[in-house]
Design a protein around this motif. Sequence first.
Motif, PDB file in Angstrom:
ATOM      1  N   ARG A  63      -2.891  10.369   0.021  1.00 11.32           N
ATOM      2  CA  ARG A  63      -1.927  10.257   1.119  1.00 11.32           C
ATOM      3  C   ARG A  63      -1.575   8.783   1.313  1.00 11.32           C
ATOM      4  O   ARG A  63      -2.435   7.914   1.256  1.00 11.32           O
ATOM      5  CB  ARG A  63      -2.494  10.847   2.407  1.00 11.32           C
ATOM      6  CG  ARG A  63      -3.723  10.145   2.911  1.00 11.32           C
ATOM      7  CD  ARG A  63      -4.417  10.900   4.023  1.00 11.32           C
ATOM      8  NE  ARG A  63      -5.681  10.274   4.359  1.00 11.32           N
ATOM      9  CZ  ARG A  63      -6.796  10.368   3.647  1.00 11.32           C
ATOM     10  NH1 ARG A  63      -6.796  11.080   2.539  1.00 11.32           N
ATOM     11  NH2 ARG A  63      -7.909   9.772   4.017  1.00 11.32           N
ATOM     12  N   GLU A  64      -0.293   8.545   1.534  1.00 16.28           N
ATOM     13  CA  GLU A  64       0.173   7.179   1.768  1.00 16.28           C
ATOM     14  C   GLU A  64       0.048   6.840   3.249  1.00 16.28           C
ATOM     15  O   GLU A  64       0.037   7.740   4.097  1.00 16.28           O
ATOM     16  CB  GLU A  64       1.633   7.041   1.326  1.00 16.28           C
ATOM     17  CG  GLU A  64       1.819   7.216  -0.169  1.00 16.28           C
ATOM     18  CD  GLU A  64       3.207   6.832  -0.625  1.00 16.28           C
ATOM     19  OE1 GLU A  64       3.884   6.071   0.086  1.00 16.28           O
ATOM     20  OE2 GLU A  64       3.613   7.290  -1.702  1.00 16.28           O
ATOM     21  N   PRO A  65      -0.045   5.554   3.579  1.00 14.92           N
ATOM     22  CA  PRO A  65      -0.061   5.170   4.998  1.00 14.92           C
ATOM     23  C   PRO A  65       1.195   5.671   5.699  1.00 14.92           C
ATOM     24  O   PRO A  65       2.262   5.773   5.091  1.00 14.92           O
ATOM     25  CB  PRO A  65      -0.099   3.637   4.947  1.00 14.92           C
ATOM     26  CG  PRO A  65      -0.668   3.313   3.608  1.00 14.92           C
ATOM     27  CD  PRO A  65      -0.204   4.404   2.697  1.00 14.92           C
ATOM     28  N   ILE A  73      13.188   0.680   1.411  1.00 12.75           N
ATOM     29  CA  ILE A  73      13.283  -0.345   0.374  1.00 12.75           C
ATOM     30  C   ILE A  73      13.341  -1.718   1.045  1.00 12.75           C
ATOM     31  O   ILE A  73      14.173  -1.960   1.922  1.00 12.75           O
ATOM     32  CB  ILE A  73      14.510  -0.109  -0.518  1.00 12.75           C
ATOM     33  CG1 ILE A  73      14.341   1.215  -1.265  1.00 12.75           C
ATOM     34  CG2 ILE A  73      14.714  -1.267  -1.489  1.00 12.75           C
ATOM     35  CD1 ILE A  73      15.544   1.681  -2.004  1.00 12.75           C
ATOM     36  N   PHE A  74      12.427  -2.608   0.637  1.00 12.42           N
ATOM     37  CA  PHE A  74      12.268  -3.943   1.222  1.00 12.42           C
ATOM     38  C   PHE A  74      12.138  -3.859   2.746  1.00 12.42           C
ATOM     39  O   PHE A  74      12.740  -4.631   3.479  1.00 12.42           O
ATOM     40  CB  PHE A  74      13.409  -4.881   0.812  1.00 12.42           C
ATOM     41  CG  PHE A  74      13.577  -4.997  -0.679  1.00 12.42           C
ATOM     42  CD1 PHE A  74      12.478  -5.150  -1.506  1.00 12.42           C
ATOM     43  CD2 PHE A  74      14.825  -4.934  -1.267  1.00 12.42           C
ATOM     44  CE1 PHE A  74      12.616  -5.254  -2.884  1.00 12.42           C
ATOM     45  CE2 PHE A  74      14.982  -5.035  -2.636  1.00 12.42           C
ATOM     46  CZ  PHE A  74      13.871  -5.194  -3.449  1.00 12.42           C
ATOM     47  N   SER A  92       4.084   0.900  -3.193  1.00 18.37           N
ATOM     48  CA  SER A  92       4.867   1.546  -2.138  1.00 18.37           C
ATOM     49  C   SER A  92       6.338   1.566  -2.532  1.00 18.37           C
ATOM     50  O   SER A  92       6.811   0.729  -3.307  1.00 18.37           O
ATOM     51  CB  SER A  92       4.697   0.791  -0.810  1.00 18.37           C
ATOM     52  OG  SER A  92       5.193  -0.529  -0.919  1.00 18.37           O
ATOM     53  N   ARG A  93       7.054   2.517  -1.971  1.00 14.91           N
ATOM     54  CA  ARG A  93       8.496   2.612  -2.231  1.00 14.91           C
ATOM     55  C   ARG A  93       9.204   1.348  -1.748  1.00 14.91           C
ATOM     56  O   ARG A  93      10.222   0.939  -2.305  1.00 14.91           O
ATOM     57  CB  ARG A  93       9.055   3.853  -1.535  1.00 14.91           C
ATOM     58  CG  ARG A  93      10.539   4.050  -1.705  1.00 14.91           C
ATOM     59  CD  ARG A  93      10.983   5.353  -1.024  1.00 14.91           C
ATOM     60  NE  ARG A  93      12.430   5.446  -0.903  1.00 14.91           N
ATOM     61  CZ  ARG A  93      13.238   5.786  -1.880  1.00 14.91           C
ATOM     62  NH1 ARG A  93      12.749   6.056  -3.070  1.00 14.91           N
ATOM     63  NH2 ARG A  93      14.546   5.869  -1.689  1.00 14.91           N
ATOM     64  N   ASP A  97      11.735  -2.232  -7.136  1.00 17.16           N
ATOM     65  CA  ASP A  97      11.514  -2.597  -8.544  1.00 17.16           C
ATOM     66  C   ASP A  97      10.739  -3.906  -8.694  1.00 17.16           C
ATOM     67  O   ASP A  97      10.739  -4.515  -9.752  1.00 17.16           O
ATOM     68  CB  ASP A  97      12.851  -2.696  -9.285  1.00 17.16           C
ATOM     69  CG  ASP A  97      13.788  -3.725  -8.667  1.00 17.16           C
ATOM     70  OD1 ASP A  97      13.475  -4.212  -7.558  1.00 17.16           O
ATOM     71  OD2 ASP A  97      14.828  -4.036  -9.271  1.00 17.16           O
ATOM     72  N   THR A  98      10.090  -4.351  -7.625  1.00 15.95           N
ATOM     73  CA  THR A  98       9.309  -5.585  -7.680  1.00 15.95           C
ATOM     74  C   THR A  98       7.826  -5.249  -7.557  1.00 15.95           C
ATOM     75  O   THR A  98       7.452  -4.098  -7.352  1.00 15.95           O
ATOM     76  CB  THR A  98       9.708  -6.548  -6.542  1.00 15.95           C
ATOM     77  OG1 THR A  98       9.401  -5.932  -5.289  1.00 15.95           O
ATOM     78  CG2 THR A  98      11.186  -6.881  -6.596  1.00 15.95           C
ATOM     79  N   GLU A  99       6.998  -6.258  -7.675  1.00 17.30           N
ATOM     80  CA  GLU A  99       5.567  -6.078  -7.418  1.00 17.30           C
ATOM     81  C   GLU A  99       5.038  -7.323  -6.728  1.00 17.30           C
ATOM     82  O   GLU A  99       5.673  -8.378  -6.751  1.00 17.30           O
ATOM     83  CB  GLU A  99       4.802  -5.798  -8.702  1.00 17.30           C
ATOM     84  CG  GLU A  99       4.817  -6.897  -9.724  1.00 17.30           C
ATOM     85  CD  GLU A  99       4.038  -6.503 -10.984  1.00 17.30           C
ATOM     86  OE1 GLU A  99       3.038  -7.186 -11.267  1.00 17.30           O
ATOM     87  OE2 GLU A  99       4.445  -5.545 -11.658  1.00 17.30           O
ATOM     88  N   LEU A 100       3.894  -7.178  -6.098  1.00 19.91           N
ATOM     89  CA  LEU A 100       3.277  -8.313  -5.406  1.00 19.91           C
ATOM     90  C   LEU A 100       2.699  -9.269  -6.442  1.00 19.91           C
ATOM     91  O   LEU A 100       1.871  -8.875  -7.256  1.00 19.91           O
ATOM     92  CB  LEU A 100       2.174  -7.826  -4.461  1.00 19.91           C
ATOM     93  CG  LEU A 100       2.611  -6.885  -3.334  1.00 19.91           C
ATOM     94  CD1 LEU A 100       1.394  -6.453  -2.522  1.00 19.91           C
ATOM     95  CD2 LEU A 100       3.649  -7.543  -2.441  1.00 19.91           C
ATOM     96  N   ALA A 101       3.151 -10.510  -6.396  1.00 19.44           N
ATOM     97  CA  ALA A 101       2.672 -11.535  -7.336  1.00 19.44           C
ATOM     98  C   ALA A 101       1.411 -12.166  -6.752  1.00 19.44           C
ATOM     99  O   ALA A 101       1.451 -13.223  -6.130  1.00 19.44           O
ATOM    100  CB  ALA A 101       3.752 -12.586  -7.560  1.00 19.44           C
ATOM    101  N   LEU A 102       0.296 -11.510  -6.959  1.00 20.24           N
ATOM    102  CA  LEU A 102      -0.967 -11.941  -6.363  1.00 20.24           C
ATOM    103  C   LEU A 102      -1.583 -13.089  -7.157  1.00 20.24           C
ATOM    104  O   LEU A 102      -1.441 -13.144  -8.379  1.00 20.24           O
ATOM    105  CB  LEU A 102      -1.946 -10.765  -6.316  1.00 20.24           C
ATOM    106  CG  LEU A 102      -1.477  -9.580  -5.480  1.00 20.24           C
ATOM    107  CD1 LEU A 102      -2.361  -8.376  -5.720  1.00 20.24           C
ATOM    108  CD2 LEU A 102      -1.448  -9.944  -4.008  1.00 20.24           C
ATOM    109  N   PRO A 103      -2.278 -13.996  -6.471  1.00 22.66           N
ATOM    110  CA  PRO A 103      -2.944 -15.086  -7.184  1.00 22.66           C
ATOM    111  C   PRO A 103      -4.086 -14.555  -8.051  1.00 22.66           C
ATOM    112  O   PRO A 103      -4.640 -13.485  -7.774  1.00 22.66           O
ATOM    113  CB  PRO A 103      -3.477 -15.985  -6.064  1.00 22.66           C
ATOM    114  CG  PRO A 103      -3.546 -15.114  -4.865  1.00 22.66           C
ATOM    115  CD  PRO A 103      -2.485 -14.073  -5.028  1.00 22.66           C
TER     116      PRO A 103
END
Length: 194
Positions: A63-65, A73-74, A92-93, A97-103
């Motif tokens: 289940r999603e939050p 979107i955004f 998440s939706r 089309d992006t992703e989190l650029a995590l360190p």
Amino acid sequence: IRIRLLAWAVAVVVLALLVTGFSLEAIFTRHLERRIGQELDTHLSQLVSGLRFDAGNRLSLAREPMDPRFTRIFGGLYWQVSDQTSDAQLRSRSLWDTELALPDDRLAPGDVHSHTIAGPEHGELLVHEVLVVLAAGNGDHRLRVSVAIDRAEIAALSTGFAWDLAAVLAILGLVLIIGLIIQVSLGLRPVRAV
């Protein structure tokens, strides 16, 4: 003498109100970030509790939050789960089309880390993330679970508070200055009589 006393008194009142205003705004912003951090940690817990591996060892989310910002979107609120063992990823939706650029941090399982990173549409995100180890049919998987919020939301709330505070401090300053005028006038009455 009266003008000099009033000028000094007004300068002190204005300075005191400015220091008070900036201090209260900074305290509010820090408190707001702590509160939003608690909200992000709640979303992290919900995500972690919903992670599953099916019979084919594919990662899924039961289940999603519930927050609707995750589905727009955004929408300003984002989640991402990266399987460091198999390179699978869930998002998440709202990330579209992006992703989190995590360190590239070395996380210990269970420790929650906080970062500020670049986000979608040139935004800046406050990220909370945790590394969890989840058992699957083909062994343990290391999952990096992240939740992020757009810092523009924090800035908007902080700015709104600052404007409300400025109005209150302006009224307070006006009342104090009127009180000082009355005090100086009454205090100098004996000098005028002399």
